[in-house]
Design a protein around this motif. Structure first.
Motif, PDB file in Angstrom:
ATOM      1  N   CYS A   1       0.822  -1.213   0.000  1.00  0.00           N
ATOM      2  CA  CYS A   1       0.000   0.000   0.000  1.00  0.00           C
ATOM      3  C   CYS A   1       0.859   1.267   0.000  1.00  0.00           C
ATOM      4  O   CYS A   1       0.576   2.223  -0.703  1.00  0.00           O
ATOM      5  CB  CYS A   1      -0.917   0.025   1.215  1.00  0.00           C
ATOM      6  SG  CYS A   1      -2.159  -1.269   1.225  1.00  0.00           S
TER       7      CYS A   1
ATOM      8  N   ARG B   1     -12.394  -2.514   7.228  1.00  0.00           N
ATOM      9  CA  ARG B   1     -12.377  -2.222   5.788  1.00  0.00           C
ATOM     10  C   ARG B   1     -12.562  -0.714   5.656  1.00  0.00           C
ATOM     11  O   ARG B   1     -13.229  -0.098   6.486  1.00  0.00           O
ATOM     12  CB  ARG B   1     -13.538  -2.927   5.067  1.00  0.00           C
ATOM     13  CG  ARG B   1     -13.618  -4.399   5.312  1.00  0.00           C
ATOM     14  CD  ARG B   1     -12.779  -5.196   4.392  1.00  0.00           C
ATOM     15  NE  ARG B   1     -13.077  -4.936   2.997  1.00  0.00           N
ATOM     16  CZ  ARG B   1     -12.518  -5.608   1.996  1.00  0.00           C
ATOM     17  NH1 ARG B   1     -11.650  -6.550   2.237  1.00  0.00           N
ATOM     18  NH2 ARG B   1     -12.833  -5.335   0.757  1.00  0.00           N
ATOM     19  N   PRO B   2     -11.976  -0.096   4.622  1.00  0.00           N
ATOM     20  CA  PRO B   2     -12.155   1.352   4.473  1.00  0.00           C
ATOM     21  C   PRO B   2     -13.633   1.708   4.321  1.00  0.00           C
ATOM     22  O   PRO B   2     -14.370   1.032   3.615  1.00  0.00           O
ATOM     23  CB  PRO B   2     -11.388   1.671   3.176  1.00  0.00           C
ATOM     24  CG  PRO B   2     -10.463   0.521   2.965  1.00  0.00           C
ATOM     25  CD  PRO B   2     -11.140  -0.671   3.559  1.00  0.00           C
TER      26      PRO B   2
ATOM     27  N   ARG C   1      -4.514   0.910   2.855  1.00  0.00           N
ATOM     28  CA  ARG C   1      -5.887   0.398   2.729  1.00  0.00           C
ATOM     29  C   ARG C   1      -6.045  -1.058   3.123  1.00  0.00           C
ATOM     30  O   ARG C   1      -7.085  -1.456   3.625  1.00  0.00           O
ATOM     31  CB  ARG C   1      -6.350   0.554   1.280  1.00  0.00           C
ATOM     32  CG  ARG C   1      -6.623   1.973   0.891  1.00  0.00           C
ATOM     33  CD  ARG C   1      -7.283   1.997  -0.467  1.00  0.00           C
ATOM     34  NE  ARG C   1      -7.635   3.346  -0.840  1.00  0.00           N
ATOM     35  CZ  ARG C   1      -6.829   4.146  -1.510  1.00  0.00           C
ATOM     36  NH1 ARG C   1      -5.642   3.722  -1.881  1.00  0.00           N
ATOM     37  NH2 ARG C   1      -7.201   5.367  -1.818  1.00  0.00           N
ATOM     38  N   CYS C   2      -5.029  -1.883   2.864  1.00  0.00           N
ATOM     39  CA  CYS C   2      -5.196  -3.316   3.156  1.00  0.00           C
ATOM     40  C   CYS C   2      -5.068  -3.599   4.649  1.00  0.00           C
ATOM     41  O   CYS C   2      -5.342  -4.702   5.102  1.00  0.00           O
ATOM     42  CB  CYS C   2      -4.224  -4.165   2.338  1.00  0.00           C
ATOM     43  SG  CYS C   2      -2.643  -4.480   3.129  1.00  0.00           S
TER      44      CYS C   2
END
Lengths: 100, 466
Positions: free
Chosen positions: B382, B449-450, B414-415
């Protein structure tokens, strides 16, 4: 290059940077892009060029911009007729640093 | 009054089996799954593909076995919500989920995490290049849309590795190379676990058949190491060393498609962020939540079942799901399922688990993917951080992963550490010269999660006072 073994009847069209691509109802967007030789979906100043890696929503490297939404995982997105897609760009200096 | 008796996160083998048994016991069941259709990764698109069984026969017998469970799941009466992204569990029991762009809270008397597994990150030089994908990713394309690439190189080891190559051959795709990183049968500890694995002779024979065929029909290289994925903006070739001789033989295969696999690990982001106690699994080299034999976790009312609680494969996951479904029903209603059925599931799970010690050793991840030594290898995908950058941050006197994250941003993307966590943990444990299990993982927090502000702005809240 990726190829599809069958030819379903339900042909639709999606757009990659204004270029029309043939797709089929229910196909994952990442799959459509790979089949048309588009393997770079996302580009950033710290990451460089990236494309689909895990195909199951874990890695976040297959990001694309869809219509008005930014940074959507193309491996989780099902193709719909007329969908307009663009490469997701993280341009230095234009976004929040967290967006890299 | 909670919205449901039980909410199950994930509609793979374990999630579907849990739902069937819980629903049969009279509970109200909701299944939330983040994929477009149920089946999980192993039986992805099973319902749809079953209609085209003839033209998709390359997916193989084990895949079609999933149809029976999927059919029973659909007929069970359990409510299912696809493309539902769960990002938080709160106490007392409720969870936050985004469905079709709208976030909402749902409450339940029990929550079952059946979040499955994902492929272990493979931090090799160049693994971040477009054109490099996981073997599971290549298999997903086959299952989801009968799509594959000619001239690909497969690098790795493990059941999924050999299965996917076999499916590729059956589908008629050309394979440019198979680079097997498995250690083989050479080590005494692997051989010692073989007798236990003999309770599953069919599965062992199947593995041998796959391997024999791959050796006969592809350019096959054994004992592969020193792997480099070459290219500027896209992968162009795989360079590696192979063979038992010293020095090993060098080789280079040009290809614009490279598929990597080093086994799978439990998907623990949600269970960790929900405060469940986790344990380091020595042999499988990954974290898993501590659960009793029914799947009850360290947190009251939260269960974990299937591969999310430890890797044992889809056969064991189905049995575990039924066992957990029965345990939830018993806890909530006092109703028990027939003892013969319960024992059948337990026996089945035992049989599948008997194979694991052997498989775990036979297909152990390659050392260079666990603790990368090449300075330019990307560790955090990321943030685009190299091994040198992460190691430099470690040199600043960093005690643990959370501090390291603050120093160099590894795991902040993000991950949320899914792609770098185990690697950073291994590197930092090495740096401090302590065993890897003594180096705690990132402290994960919701949302796992975003979540966009638009989703939160559209938050559906039944009670206006909250």
């Amino acid at each position: 290059m990726f190829r599809r073994l069958d030819t379903p009847l339900s042909e639709i069209t999606i757009f990659w940077e204004d270029r029309p691509l043939t797709a089929y109802q229910g196909e994952l967007v990442a799959s459509v892009l790979l089949r048309h030789g588009i393997s770079i979906t996302h580009h950033g100043p710290t990451t460089g060029s990236r494309g689909p890696y895990c195909m199951m929503g874990v890695c976040f490297d297959c990001l694309v911009d869809v219509d008005n939404r930014k940074a959507i995982q193309s491996c989780q997105l099902v193709a719909k007729d007329g969908l307009r897609l663009n490469r997701h760009l993280n341009l230095a200096g234009t976004g929040h640093p967290n967006d890299a | 009054m909670p919205d449901y008796d039980v909410i199950i996160v994930g509609a793979g083998p374990a999630g579907m089996a849990t739902a069937i048994t819980a629903q049969q016991s009279g509970l109200s069941v909701l299944v939330l799954d983040d994929q477009p259709d149920h089946g999980g990764q192993v039986w992805r698109d099973i319902q749809q593909n079953h209609q085209h069984r003839q033209s998709r026969s390359f997916l193989g017998e084990d895949y079609w076995k999933g149809h029976q469970l999927a059919k029973a799941f659909l007929a069970s009466g359990a409510e299912i919500q696809h493309q539902a992204v769960v990002w938080q569990i709160a106490h007392p029991l409720s969870l936050s989920v985004t469905i079709a762009g709208i976030a909402q809270n749902l409450s339940a008397r029990a929550i079952v995490l059946a979040t499955g597994a994902y492929e272990r990150p493979v931090p090799l030089p160049g693994w971040h290049l477009p054109g490099v994908m996981t073997v599971g990713g290549a298999q997903t394309l086959l299952k989801a849309s009968a799509t594959g690439a000619d001239g690909a190189v497969f690098v790795g080891t493990g059941p999924l590795f050999y299965l996917t190559i076999t499916q590729y051959l059956d589908a008629g795709f050309s394979v440019a190379g198979v680079c097997d990183t498995g250690a083989g049968l050479g080590s005494p500890s692997t051989l010692l676990t073989l007798p236990l694995a003999l309770v599953q002779p069919k599965m062992l024979m199947k593995g041998l058949r796959w391997l024999r065929r791959i050796k006969a029909e592809t350019p096959y290289f054994a004992h592969v190491s020193d792997i480099q994925l070459e290219g500027q903006d896209h992968v162009e070739a795989v360079a590696f060393a192979h063979g038992k001789g010293r020095p090993k033989t060098k080789m280079r295969i040009p290809s614009s498609h490279v598929f990597l696999h080093q086994g799978v690990i439990p998907n623990v982001n949600l269970s960790m962020a929900s405060g469940l106690t986790h344990h380091w699994h020595h042999r499988q080299m990954c974290w898993h939540p501590i659960c009793d034999r029914h799947g009850a976790s360290s947190v009251e009312g939260i269960y974990v079942t299937g591969d999310a609680s430890g890797i044992a494969g889809s056969g064991a996951a189905v049995a575990s799901g039924h066992i957990t479904g029965a345990a939830v029903a018993k806890a909530l209603t006092g109703i028990t399922i027939p003892i013969t059925a319960l024992w059948r599931h337990r026996m089945k799970r035992l049989q599948h688990r008997a194979l694991r010690p052997f498989l775990d050793r036979l297909y152990a991840p390659l050392a260079e993917t666990l603790t990368p030594i090449d300075a330019n290898t990307i560790i955090c995908r990321c943030e685009g951080l190299t091994q040198a950058q992460v190691t430099a941050a470690m040199g600043l006197g960093v005690a643990g992963l959370n501090q390291l994250k603050a120093y160099c941003r590894a795991g902040m993307g993000r991950c949320q550490g899914r792609m770098c966590g185990l690697t950073v943990q291994a590197l930092l444990a090495d740096h401090h010269k302590i065993p890897i299990q003594d180096m705690p993982y990132y402290r994960l927090r919701p949302p796992v999660r975003p979540v966009t502000l638009a989703e939160l702005a559209a938050f559906h809240q039944a009670d206006p006072d909250i």
